[in-house]
Design a protein around this motif. Structure first.
Motif, mmCIF file in Angstrom:
data_model
loop_
_atom_site.group_PDB
_atom_site.id
_atom_site.type_symbol
_atom_site.label_atom_id
_atom_site.label_comp_id
_atom_site.label_asym_id
_atom_site.label_seq_id
_atom_site.Cartn_x
_atom_site.Cartn_y
_atom_site.Cartn_z
ATOM 1 N N ARG A 93 0.834 -1.210 0.000
ATOM 2 C CA ARG A 93 0.000 0.000 0.000
ATOM 3 C C ARG A 93 0.867 1.258 0.000
ATOM 4 N NH1 ARG A 93 -3.463 3.078 3.577
ATOM 5 N NH2 ARG A 93 -2.374 2.272 5.411
ATOM 6 N N VAL A 94 1.956 1.243 0.773
ATOM 7 C CA VAL A 94 2.875 2.384 0.788
ATOM 8 C C VAL A 94 3.549 2.536 -0.569
ATOM 9 C CG1 VAL A 94 5.003 3.293 1.802
ATOM 10 C CG2 VAL A 94 3.257 2.278 3.284
ATOM 11 N N MET A 95 4.012 1.427 -1.139
ATOM 12 C CA MET A 95 4.698 1.485 -2.432
ATOM 13 C C MET A 95 3.794 2.091 -3.500
ATOM 14 S SD MET A 95 7.866 -0.012 -2.410
ATOM 15 C CE MET A 95 8.271 -1.222 -3.644
ATOM 16 N N ALA A 96 2.544 1.665 -3.508
ATOM 17 C CA ALA A 96 1.623 2.163 -4.529
ATOM 18 C C ALA A 96 1.265 3.628 -4.318
ATOM 19 C CB ALA A 96 0.350 1.313 -4.538
ATOM 20 N N SER A 97 1.517 4.181 -3.133
ATOM 21 C CA SER A 97 1.106 5.547 -2.812
ATOM 22 C C SER A 97 2.222 6.568 -3.006
ATOM 23 C CB SER A 97 0.602 5.602 -1.358
ATOM 24 O OG SER A 97 -0.498 4.722 -1.178
ATOM 25 N N GLY A 98 3.406 6.136 -3.420
ATOM 26 C CA GLY A 98 4.475 7.068 -3.729
ATOM 27 C C GLY A 98 4.360 7.564 -5.157
ATOM 28 N N ASP A 99 5.311 8.413 -5.556
ATOM 29 C CA ASP A 99 5.342 8.913 -6.933
ATOM 30 C C ASP A 99 6.469 8.290 -7.744
ATOM 31 O OD1 ASP A 99 3.143 10.659 -6.611
ATOM 32 O OD2 ASP A 99 4.428 12.140 -5.647
ATOM 33 N N ALA A 100 7.533 7.812 -7.089
ATOM 34 C CA ALA A 100 8.628 7.115 -7.760
ATOM 35 C C ALA A 100 9.469 6.432 -6.694
ATOM 36 C CB ALA A 100 9.485 8.071 -8.586
ATOM 37 N N LEU A 101 10.189 5.394 -7.115
ATOM 38 C CA LEU A 101 11.160 4.745 -6.227
ATOM 39 C C LEU A 101 12.544 5.275 -6.563
ATOM 40 C CD1 LEU A 101 11.488 2.260 -4.108
ATOM 41 C CD2 LEU A 101 12.641 1.204 -6.070
ATOM 42 N N LEU A 102 13.256 5.749 -5.550
ATOM 43 C CA LEU A 102 14.620 6.242 -5.711
ATOM 44 C C LEU A 102 15.589 5.180 -5.207
ATOM 45 C CD1 LEU A 102 16.522 8.599 -6.425
ATOM 46 C CD2 LEU A 102 16.218 9.434 -4.081
ATOM 47 N N HIS A 103 16.557 4.810 -6.050
ATOM 48 C CA HIS A 103 17.486 3.738 -5.690
ATOM 49 C C HIS A 103 18.914 4.203 -5.937
ATOM 50 C CE1 HIS A 103 17.753 -0.437 -4.443
ATOM 51 N NE2 HIS A 103 18.731 -0.607 -5.301
ATOM 52 N N GLY A 104 19.849 3.725 -5.110
ATOM 53 C CA GLY A 104 21.222 4.195 -5.228
ATOM 54 C C GLY A 104 22.266 3.141 -5.450
ATOM 55 N N CYS A 105 21.889 1.845 -5.385
ATOM 56 C CA CYS A 105 22.888 0.774 -5.405
ATOM 57 C C CYS A 105 23.077 0.228 -6.816
ATOM 58 C CB CYS A 105 22.455 -0.346 -4.457
ATOM 59 S SG CYS A 105 23.606 -1.739 -4.425
ATOM 60 N N GLU A 106 24.326 0.246 -7.282
ATOM 61 C CA GLU A 106 24.647 -0.275 -8.608
ATOM 62 C C GLU A 106 25.068 -1.735 -8.569
ATOM 63 O OE1 GLU A 106 28.535 1.661 -7.145
ATOM 64 O OE2 GLU A 106 26.376 1.791 -6.797
ATOM 65 N N ALA A 107 25.006 -2.371 -7.374
ATOM 66 C CA ALA A 107 25.492 -3.741 -7.212
ATOM 67 C C ALA A 107 24.363 -4.750 -7.067
ATOM 68 C CB ALA A 107 26.411 -3.819 -5.994
ATOM 69 N N GLU A 108 23.139 -4.384 -7.424
ATOM 70 C CA GLU A 108 22.014 -5.313 -7.291
ATOM 71 C C GLU A 108 22.111 -6.400 -8.355
ATOM 72 O OE1 GLU A 108 20.055 -5.183 -4.877
ATOM 73 O OE2 GLU A 108 19.987 -3.111 -4.168
ATOM 74 N N THR A 109 21.951 -7.651 -7.932
ATOM 75 C CA THR A 109 21.930 -8.743 -8.912
ATOM 76 C C THR A 109 20.563 -8.858 -9.590
ATOM 77 O OG1 THR A 109 21.379 -10.302 -7.150
ATOM 78 C CG2 THR A 109 23.701 -10.064 -7.719
ATOM 79 N N PHE A 110 19.513 -8.385 -8.941
ATOM 80 C CA PHE A 110 18.183 -8.315 -9.546
ATOM 81 C C PHE A 110 17.467 -7.045 -9.107
ATOM 82 C CE2 PHE A 110 13.562 -9.162 -9.082
ATOM 83 C CZ PHE A 110 13.242 -9.190 -10.430
#
Length: 361
Positions: free
Chosen positions: A251-268
């Protein structure tokens, strides 16, 4: 899906934990990892081999590229085996630390021993499973020949744009001392150095000089104090406690306007997939699993590790949202699910098992 799944894991004692009619965890008494007491490692290799021999598996999967992968590679059993690359240590550590002062070729040369380790594993495993195209490309460029890309997915039926709650969004913006017209960014995940939360806090502050934008961080971890120091007295950035209820997180995820991410090491980057399934655009670094998902879903990317570039991407998104050219979407296609991932994975395993079964017969 009808398969028997047995997990063999290092634990504080020898124990069998039943998880259903066709699944269980076999804990083997093992030594605590000296650099992180949250982990243990297989310290009794004969006991591990004895357990594998007793289980007589059709297929063996190793889920760490470290010592346990080498142990499984040397196990004399005849079952085919796969290594799941759930970690990208070069991106998480070596590239993050040394990119400012050296080229990637130089860094790879410094860590050639790790690449040799991966190539040895590649020779012993039937497949090396990568969850993102970016990681797969680097592994192939490093000389691995058995790389298979199989992205993971979201929990089916949990995340959806239909869960968007204007009242919740308004409340989160009020917490950031901003009006409903402002842009609400979410940051979700572990508070760890490789996630670069302080950098994102600074980037949001810089973008905030020209746009009304708030950031709500949700998670926990050892970097919390560093994050709080970077926030300082900025009223537009808030840190929430981790949300353990999946429905509430959706519910929180759907109520934002965008997801901000900073990690370039994600495998997925599971949180990026959950954000996309919630209808959120992604603002992510230009490397790693988050970048792959941002590009596939029309998101925004910026130069990894660059706070000024992150600030520019945030400002560009805010401007697009303010002019009606960007924002959350309710019409996104159905996301890939973990069921899709495992159907594909088990299908690949079955094709590897069949030839060995015929030879044994």
């Amino acid at each position: 899906m009808g398969h028997e799944v047995v997990i063999i894991a290092p634990g504080p004692r020898d124990e069998i934990e039943e998880r259903g009619p066709r699944s269980r965890i076999i804990w083997l008494k093992s030594t605590v990892f000296p650099l992180d007491f949250n982990y243990r490692y297989f310290s009794d290799v004969p006991a591990l081999y004895e357990t594998l021999d007793r289980e007589n598996p059709d297929f063996v999967e190793a889920s760490s590229p470290w010592r346990s992968a080498s142990i499984i590679a040397d196990w004399p059993g005849k079952a085919p085996r796969a290594l799941i690359m759930h970690a990208d240590p070069l991106s998480a550590y070596a590239y993050r630390w040394l990119d400012p002062v050296a080229t990637r070729d130089t860094i790879d040369g410094l860590f050639n021993r790790y690449w040799e380790h991966l190539r040895r594993l590649d020779n012993s495993y039937d497949m090396i499973v990568s969850a993102s195209a970016g990681l797969s490309a680097r592994l192939v460029a490093g000389g691995l020949k058995h790389v298979v890309t199989n992205p993971m997915g979201v929990d089916p039926g949990v995340f959806s744009p239909s869960l968007r709650d204007p009242a919740l969004r308004k409340g989160l913006l009020e917490m950031c001392e901003l009006p409903e017209t402002a842009t609400l960014l979410l940051g979700v995940g572990r508070f760890a150095p490789e996630k670069r939360w302080p950098m994102l806090v600074d980037a949001v502050a810089a973008a905030g000089n020209h746009h009304q934008v708030g950031l709500v961080l949700i998670g926990q971890g050892r970097d919390r104090k560093a994050i709080e120091r970077s926030i300082g007295g900025n009223p537009h950035v808030r840190v929430l406690a981790p949300i353990t209820n999946r429905g509430e997180l959706a519910r929180v995820m759907a109520s934002g306007d965008a997801l901000l991410h900073g990690c370039e090491a994600e495998t997925f980057c599971m949180v990026a997939a959950e954000a996309c399934a919630s209808g959120l655009p992604l603002i992510a670094p230009d490397e790693g699993g988050a970048a792959d998902q941002a590009r596939a879903n029309g998101g925004w990317t910026y130069k990894s590790g660059d706070p000024a570039a992150a600030a520019d991407a945030i400002a560009e998104y805010c401007l697009g949202r303010e002019t009606g050219l960007a924002g959350p979407r309710a019409d996104i296609p159905a996301p890939r699910t973990m069921d899709d991932h495992f159907r594909e994975l088990f299908g690949t395993y079955e094709r590897l098992i069949a030839p060995k079964s015929r030879r044994a017969a």
